[in-house]
Design a protein around this motif. Sequence first.
Motif, short mmCIF file in Angstrom:
data_model
loop_
_atom_site.label_atom_id
_atom_site.label_comp_id
_atom_site.label_asym_id
_atom_site.label_seq_id
_atom_site.Cartn_x
_atom_site.Cartn_y
_atom_site.Cartn_z
N SER A 108 1.83 -6.18 6.40
CA SER A 108 0.94 -6.11 5.23
C SER A 108 0.13 -4.81 5.25
O SER A 108 -0.08 -4.20 4.20
CB SER A 108 0.01 -7.32 5.18
OG SER A 108 -0.81 -7.38 6.33
N ARG A 109 -0.29 -4.39 6.42
CA ARG A 109 -1.04 -3.12 6.53
C ARG A 109 -0.13 -1.94 6.23
O ARG A 109 -0.52 -0.99 5.55
CB ARG A 109 -1.64 -3.00 7.93
CG ARG A 109 -2.58 -1.83 8.05
CD ARG A 109 -3.56 -2.05 9.20
NE ARG A 109 -4.64 -1.11 9.09
CZ ARG A 109 -4.71 0.05 9.73
NH1 ARG A 109 -3.78 0.41 10.53
NH2 ARG A 109 -5.72 0.86 9.56
N ARG A 149 2.53 -2.01 4.31
CA ARG A 149 2.85 -2.03 2.88
C ARG A 149 1.70 -1.49 2.04
O ARG A 149 1.93 -0.81 1.03
CB ARG A 149 3.27 -3.43 2.46
CG ARG A 149 4.60 -3.80 3.08
CD ARG A 149 4.99 -5.22 2.81
NE ARG A 149 6.22 -5.52 3.56
CZ ARG A 149 6.82 -6.68 3.52
NH1 ARG A 149 6.34 -7.67 2.79
NH2 ARG A 149 7.92 -6.87 4.23
N THR A 150 0.48 -1.77 2.45
CA THR A 150 -0.68 -1.19 1.75
C THR A 150 -0.63 0.33 1.85
O THR A 150 -0.84 1.05 0.87
CB THR A 150 -1.99 -1.73 2.35
OG1 THR A 150 -2.04 -3.14 2.14
CG2 THR A 150 -3.20 -1.07 1.72
N ALA A 151 -0.31 0.82 3.04
CA ALA A 151 -0.22 2.27 3.24
C ALA A 151 0.97 2.86 2.49
O ALA A 151 0.87 3.96 1.94
CB ALA A 151 -0.11 2.58 4.73
N SER A 178 2.19 1.77 -0.28
CA SER A 178 1.77 1.82 -1.68
C SER A 178 0.88 3.03 -1.95
O SER A 178 1.05 3.73 -2.94
CB SER A 178 1.03 0.52 -2.04
OG SER A 178 0.59 0.56 -3.36
N ALA A 179 -0.05 3.27 -1.04
CA ALA A 179 -0.93 4.44 -1.19
C ALA A 179 -0.10 5.72 -1.16
O ALA A 179 -0.31 6.62 -1.99
CB ALA A 179 -1.97 4.46 -0.07
N PRO A 187 -4.63 4.72 4.62
CA PRO A 187 -5.75 4.05 5.30
C PRO A 187 -6.02 4.69 6.65
O PRO A 187 -5.12 5.25 7.29
CB PRO A 187 -5.23 2.61 5.48
CG PRO A 187 -4.16 2.44 4.46
CD PRO A 187 -3.54 3.80 4.30
N CYS A 246 10.30 -4.21 5.39
CA CYS A 246 9.45 -3.18 4.80
C CYS A 246 10.29 -2.10 4.10
O CYS A 246 9.85 -1.55 3.10
CB CYS A 246 8.52 -2.57 5.85
SG CYS A 246 7.15 -3.68 6.27
N GLU A 258 9.68 -1.22 0.28
CA GLU A 258 9.44 0.14 -0.20
C GLU A 258 10.46 0.52 -1.28
O GLU A 258 10.09 1.14 -2.29
CB GLU A 258 9.51 1.15 0.95
CG GLU A 258 9.20 2.56 0.45
CD GLU A 258 9.44 3.64 1.49
OE1 GLU A 258 8.67 4.59 1.51
OE2 GLU A 258 10.41 3.52 2.26
#
Length: 91
Positions: A4-5, A7-9, A11-12, A20, A38, A42
């Motif tokens: 999850s971390r 995937r957040t990155a 997305s950024a 992050p 992942c 992506e």
Amino acid sequence: MLCSRIRTALSARLDGERLPPGLTNRHLDDHLAGCADCRRWEARARQLAADTGAHLRHADDDTASADELLAHLRKAAAAPASAKARDRRKN
């Protein structure tokens, strides 16, 4: 590291935003090298961004195009759920 971390990155990174704290492009690439989930996430995010961008370029104050975009996004979001349901029925 938690997907999850990552995937957040991802997305950024896809949006051209700052990653992050504590994550670098190398961290992301290393994780992707070993995580098929992942990599799929992506790929879907990239496709969604490309599809959205294509629709938005044609949507200038056109409510029909906006409705078409929303329908496309709903269909894309439902596709993985449908595939999972099919897989469950097979097993």
